[in-house]
Design an enzyme around this catalytic site. Structure first.
Site, PDB file in Angstrom:
ATOM      1  N   GLY A  76      38.493  33.418  29.055  1.00  0.00           N
ATOM      2  CA  GLY A  76      39.059  34.522  28.299  1.00  0.00           C
ATOM      3  C   GLY A  76      40.448  34.167  27.826  1.00  0.00           C
ATOM      4  O   GLY A  76      40.887  33.019  27.935  1.00  0.00           O
ATOM      5  N   GLY A  77      41.162  35.154  27.330  1.00  0.00           N
ATOM      6  CA  GLY A  77      42.493  34.930  26.801  1.00  0.00           C
ATOM      7  C   GLY A  77      43.511  34.533  27.847  1.00  0.00           C
ATOM      8  O   GLY A  77      44.453  33.787  27.560  1.00  0.00           O
TER       9      GLY A  77
ATOM     10  N   LYS B  27      37.979  32.598  39.791  1.00  0.00           N
ATOM     11  CA  LYS B  27      38.746  32.995  38.612  1.00  0.00           C
ATOM     12  C   LYS B  27      40.202  32.614  38.810  1.00  0.00           C
ATOM     13  O   LYS B  27      40.791  32.881  39.857  1.00  0.00           O
ATOM     14  CB  LYS B  27      38.630  34.504  38.379  1.00  0.00           C
TER      15      LYS B  27
ATOM     16  N   ASP C 241      38.704  49.035  29.159  1.00  0.00           N
ATOM     17  CA  ASP C 241      37.992  48.223  28.170  1.00  0.00           C
ATOM     18  C   ASP C 241      36.482  48.367  28.353  1.00  0.00           C
ATOM     19  O   ASP C 241      35.748  47.380  28.340  1.00  0.00           O
ATOM     20  CB  ASP C 241      38.429  46.760  28.292  1.00  0.00           C
TER      21      ASP C 241
END
Length: 173
Positions: free
Chosen positions: A30-31, A50, A153
């Site tokens: 991801g970002g 992660k 989100d």
């Protein structure tokens, strides 16, 4: 599950923290973070690891967000959230957390396949089951609300549907 993989003795001087994870493989990116699968040598299972992108590992704002995500996800223990196994620092001091490896399809891809009338998806996920998936996601979010957590989100891409119709709401960061 094989008996020989569960009965192996844990060495007296066992490995802890990030050193117990081996065989890393890319999963998603991801970002701000990278997700990898890896093998937990102590529990003898594959998990998701992660961590922040290397260029963000000393960014105070991103570290706080990362810690919040790990802790919030761990605190809203519910059948519709991913279990967090561990939060820690790797040998180089970078933050990481590990969680259950989930398999399935995100709801966005399910909906896209239903729109184009993909025969396999239409057969596997009839309208009644789609409604059940949405209800399960709503129940997970409702539980999070009782814990004071708002998912900022929520979208079909953050809802995972497993092979046995299990529904998991992802990305509580």
């Amino acid at each position: 599950i094989r008996l020989e993989s569960t009965d192996e003795l844990l060495p007296r001087h066992w490995v802890a923290g990030s050193q117990k994870y081996v065989d890393f493989a890319p999963l998603a990116e991801g970002g701000t973070a990278v997700l990898q699968t890896c093998f937990d040598k102590n529990l003898r299972r594959t998990v998701v690891y992660k961590s922040l992108h290397p260029h963000l590992k000393t960014n105070d704002t991103e570290m706080r967000r990362f810690l919040r995500e790990a802790r919030v996800t761990g605190l809203i223990a519910h059948p519709g959230t991913v279990p967090v196994y561990e939060l820690g620092r790797s040998m180089d001091g970078s933050l990481y957390f590990t969680m259950k490896l989930l398999r399935g399809r995100d709801l966005r891809s399910v909906i896209n396949d239903l729109v184009v009338k993909d025969v396999k998806t239409c057969t596997q996920i009839p309208l009644a089951q789609l409604v059940d998936i949405l209800i399960a996601a709503c129940q997970t979010v409702a539980y999070a609300h009782t814990q004071g957590v708002v998912h900022r989100d929520l979208k079909p891409a953050n809802i995972l549907v497993g092979a046995f119709a299990e529904v998991t709401v992802l990305d509580w960061g």
